[in-house]
Enzyme design. Structure first.
Site, PDB file in Angstrom:
ATOM      1  CE  LYS A  80      -4.506   0.974   0.486  1.00 58.52           C
ATOM      2  NZ  LYS A  80      -5.664   0.197   0.035  1.00 58.52           N
TER       3      LYS A  80
ATOM      4  N   GLY B 281     -23.097   5.263   4.163  1.00 58.10           N
ATOM      5  CA  GLY B 281     -22.144   5.728   3.156  1.00 58.10           C
ATOM      6  C   GLY B 281     -22.640   5.389   1.767  1.00 58.10           C
TER       7      GLY B 281
ATOM      8  N   GLY C 161     -21.477   6.426  -1.436  1.00 58.39           N
ATOM      9  CA  GLY C 161     -20.563   6.914  -2.465  1.00 58.39           C
ATOM     10  C   GLY C 161     -20.365   5.884  -3.558  1.00 58.39           C
TER      11      GLY C 161
ATOM     12  CB  VAL D 134     -18.823   0.852  -2.418  1.00 60.18           C
ATOM     13  CG1 VAL D 134     -19.309  -0.574  -2.170  1.00 60.18           C
ATOM     14  CG2 VAL D 134     -17.379   0.844  -2.874  1.00 60.18           C
TER      15      VAL D 134
HETATM   16  P1  NAD Z   1     -16.651   7.360  -1.375  1.00 60.68           P
HETATM   17  O1  NAD Z   1     -15.714   8.409  -0.893  1.00 60.68           O
HETATM   18  O2  NAD Z   1     -17.047   7.335  -2.810  1.00 60.68           O
HETATM   19  O3  NAD Z   1     -18.015   7.439  -0.520  1.00 60.68           O
HETATM   20  C1  NAD Z   1     -18.047   7.456   0.869  1.00 60.68           C
HETATM   21  C2  NAD Z   1     -19.406   8.004   1.289  1.00 60.68           C
HETATM   22  O4  NAD Z   1     -19.485   7.906   2.713  1.00 60.68           O
HETATM   23  C3  NAD Z   1     -19.613   9.474   0.945  1.00 60.68           C
HETATM   24  O5  NAD Z   1     -20.902   9.649   0.420  1.00 60.68           O
HETATM   25  C4  NAD Z   1     -19.446  10.195   2.293  1.00 60.68           C
HETATM   26  O6  NAD Z   1     -20.236  11.369   2.379  1.00 60.68           O
HETATM   27  C5  NAD Z   1     -19.939   9.129   3.241  1.00 60.68           C
HETATM   28  N1  NAD Z   1     -19.423   9.225   4.602  1.00 60.68           N
HETATM   29  C6  NAD Z   1     -18.175   9.561   5.001  1.00 60.68           C
HETATM   30  N2  NAD Z   1     -18.087   9.476   6.342  1.00 60.68           N
HETATM   31  C7  NAD Z   1     -19.283   9.053   6.795  1.00 60.68           C
HETATM   32  C8  NAD Z   1     -19.808   8.761   8.071  1.00 60.68           C
HETATM   33  N3  NAD Z   1     -19.068   8.866   9.171  1.00 60.68           N
HETATM   34  N4  NAD Z   1     -21.109   8.343   8.149  1.00 60.68           N
HETATM   35  C9  NAD Z   1     -21.861   8.243   7.044  1.00 60.68           C
HETATM   36  N5  NAD Z   1     -21.413   8.501   5.807  1.00 60.68           N
HETATM   37  C10 NAD Z   1     -20.135   8.911   5.684  1.00 60.68           C
HETATM   38  O7  NAD Z   1     -16.002   5.981  -0.942  1.00 60.68           O
HETATM   39  P2  NAD Z   1     -16.260   4.553  -1.587  1.00 60.68           P
HETATM   40  O8  NAD Z   1     -15.366   4.371  -2.750  1.00 60.68           O
HETATM   41  O9  NAD Z   1     -17.729   4.331  -1.740  1.00 60.68           O
HETATM   42  O10 NAD Z   1     -15.691   3.595  -0.444  1.00 60.68           O
HETATM   43  C11 NAD Z   1     -16.420   3.405   0.759  1.00 60.68           C
HETATM   44  C12 NAD Z   1     -15.619   2.545   1.708  1.00 60.68           C
HETATM   45  O11 NAD Z   1     -15.306   1.299   1.081  1.00 60.68           O
HETATM   46  C13 NAD Z   1     -14.265   3.154   2.111  1.00 60.68           C
HETATM   47  O12 NAD Z   1     -13.967   2.745   3.426  1.00 60.68           O
HETATM   48  C14 NAD Z   1     -13.283   2.497   1.143  1.00 60.68           C
HETATM   49  O13 NAD Z   1     -11.977   2.466   1.678  1.00 60.68           O
HETATM   50  C15 NAD Z   1     -13.887   1.110   1.056  1.00 60.68           C
HETATM   51  N6  NAD Z   1     -13.538   0.411  -0.185  1.00 60.68           N
HETATM   52  C16 NAD Z   1     -13.874   0.943  -1.375  1.00 60.68           C
HETATM   53  C17 NAD Z   1     -13.554   0.261  -2.552  1.00 60.68           C
HETATM   54  C18 NAD Z   1     -13.941   0.806  -3.915  1.00 60.68           C
HETATM   55  O14 NAD Z   1     -13.935   0.044  -4.870  1.00 60.68           O
HETATM   56  N7  NAD Z   1     -14.301   2.083  -4.033  1.00 60.68           N
HETATM   57  C19 NAD Z   1     -12.887  -0.977  -2.473  1.00 60.68           C
HETATM   58  C20 NAD Z   1     -12.569  -1.515  -1.220  1.00 60.68           C
HETATM   59  C21 NAD Z   1     -12.901  -0.798  -0.072  1.00 60.68           C
END
Ligand code: NAD
Length: 356
Positions: A82, A184, A186, A188
């Site tokens: 990482k 959350g 976003g 995902v």
């Molecule tokens: P993102 O930044 O697109 O979306 C995150 C969402 O969560 C946003 O809408 C934000 O407003 C909201 N948020 C942030 N803090 C919050 C809280 N305390 N309570 C409620 N909502 C909150 O992120 P993502 O790409 O959707 O990823 C989400 C999680 O999944 C992260 O932890 C990321 O590390 C993990 N993840 C993502 C992927 C991927 O393919 N994108 C892969 C593996 C793990």
């Protein structure tokens, strides 16, 4: 260098941390290489402002270790790594581009010792800029220099993993009529919500950006809860898809769900929280297994698989991995976290023995 910083490196069992300072921006770059038993260390690049440098190094080494488990849990030919770019303040425009180009050249100088992709704080455009200086970015089509959004693949993996957990607890994979709380919405959480709504799940949605939750709930026919009520809201499945450490000694006693299945990284504040959930009879699906769909799709793409339908079908294997782990945990009366770690250790040990 601070004592905390030195202690982190002394106590780490990984292969090493490659470090570089970027004078024009004041950014510290840490590339943590945890393990290469199954293949070259591969993991995302996180770009973030940290309160102190030791927090950035902690993130890099913890996340690199998580990547070793993620790849091994799926039996895929990559090792754990990482990168963290600890920026001193938010950067944009030419300053950001310059940093990313220098970082790309730095990754190139490692000659394939580390492959990377997007993580928190790194956009698709950022990854294209990094890729303009090296060949080691996953999720980029180097012919067109366009990047793929991993979110829908990760969401699909979460969905099939969640269904494997439903089968374990309720005897049916069917999401119809199940109440699923997604925290959350976003990259995902939103596609996960859409896919579950399509199949008749009752959605409860929550996001720090409450408007985002409201709009999606109206569109998909669910309801919203505010951040403070997430943990105590009754539901069948709690899907953490926002930030880490939401499962901790404060929140676990409040939980009113049967299953936890979501994409957020490092959902447990500490490993003991898995046992706390087990004692409460809540089935926790280990995050590094269930959130591996995006990483899996990117690695398959790198090996030449480009058909979207076939990629989604392969990501469906996340469901089988979750199912096997949950069955092993049930048979051994342990938490799924213990069963997942046993599986990872077994796979790594077999490979090391075969190499001896
Ligand atoms: P993102 O930044 O697109 O979306 C995150 C969402 O969560 C946003 O809408 C934000 O407003 C909201 N948020 C942030 N803090 C919050 C809280 N305390 N309570 C409620 N909502 C909150 O992120 P993502 O790409 O959707 O990823 C989400 C999680 O999944 C992260 O932890 C990321 O590390 C993990 N993840 C993502 C992927 C991927 O393919 N994108 C892969 C593996 C793990």
């Amino acid at each position: 260098m601070g004592q905390e910083f030195l202690s982190l490196i002394e106590s780490w069992d990984g292969n090493g941390v490659v470090t570089r300072f970027d004078p024009p921006t004041g950014t510290w770059i840490f590339v943590a290489l945890h393990d290469n038993t199954l293949g070259q260390p591969t993991g995302g690049t996180r770009i973030k402002v940290y309160p102190e440098l030791s927090a950035a190094l902690t993130d890099a080494i913890r996340l690199a270790e998580g990547m070793t488990y993620k790849w091994a849990g799926l039996g895929m030919g990559f090792g754990g790594g990482k990168a963290v770019l600890a920026i001193p303040e938010p950067l944009d425009g030419d300053v950001r581009q310059g940093l990313l180009r220098r970082y790309g050249a730095f990754i190139n100088s490692l000659s394939g010792a580390f492959n990377t992709g997007a993580d928190l704080g790194a956009s698709a455009d950022d990854m294209a800029t990094i890729a303009s200086r090296c060949r080691y970015v996953l999720g980029i089509d180097y012919d067109t220099m366009t990047s793929t959004d991993p979110g829908p693949f990760t969401a699909h993996g979460v969905r099939v993993g969640l269904q494997a957990a439903l089968a374990q607890v309720f005897g049916s994979r069917d999401v119809t009529g199940r109440t699923i709380l997604i925290q959350g919405l976003g990259g995902v959480g939103a596609p996960l919500a859409k896919s579950l709504a399509r199949d008749g799940a009752h959605l409860i949605l929550s996001d720090l950006d409450h408007r985002r939750a409201e709009v999606l709930a109206q569109q998909l026919g669910g309801r919203t809860v505010d951040s403070a009520s997430v943990y105590s809201t009754p539901c069948d499945v709690y899907a953490p898809c926002a930030v880490g450490a939401t499962l901790n000694p404060q929140t676990i006693p409040q939980l009113a769900c049967r299953v936890i299945a979501g994409s957020a990284n490092n959902q447990l504040l500490e490993a003991e929280d898995a046992e706390r959930l087990h004692q409460r009879g809540i089935l926790y699906v280990p995050d590094y297994i269930i959130n591996s769909g995006g990483a899996m799709a990117f690695s398959l793409q790198r090996d030449g698989l480009t058909d979207q339908g076939e990629l989604m079908r392969r990501v469906g294997e996340v469901g089988s991995a979750v199912s096997e782990i949950l069955k092993e945990a049930a048979a051994a009366h342990t938490s799924p976290l213990v069963a997942a770690k046993d599986r990872v250790d077994r796979i790594l040990r077999q490979r090391r023995e075969a190499a001896d």
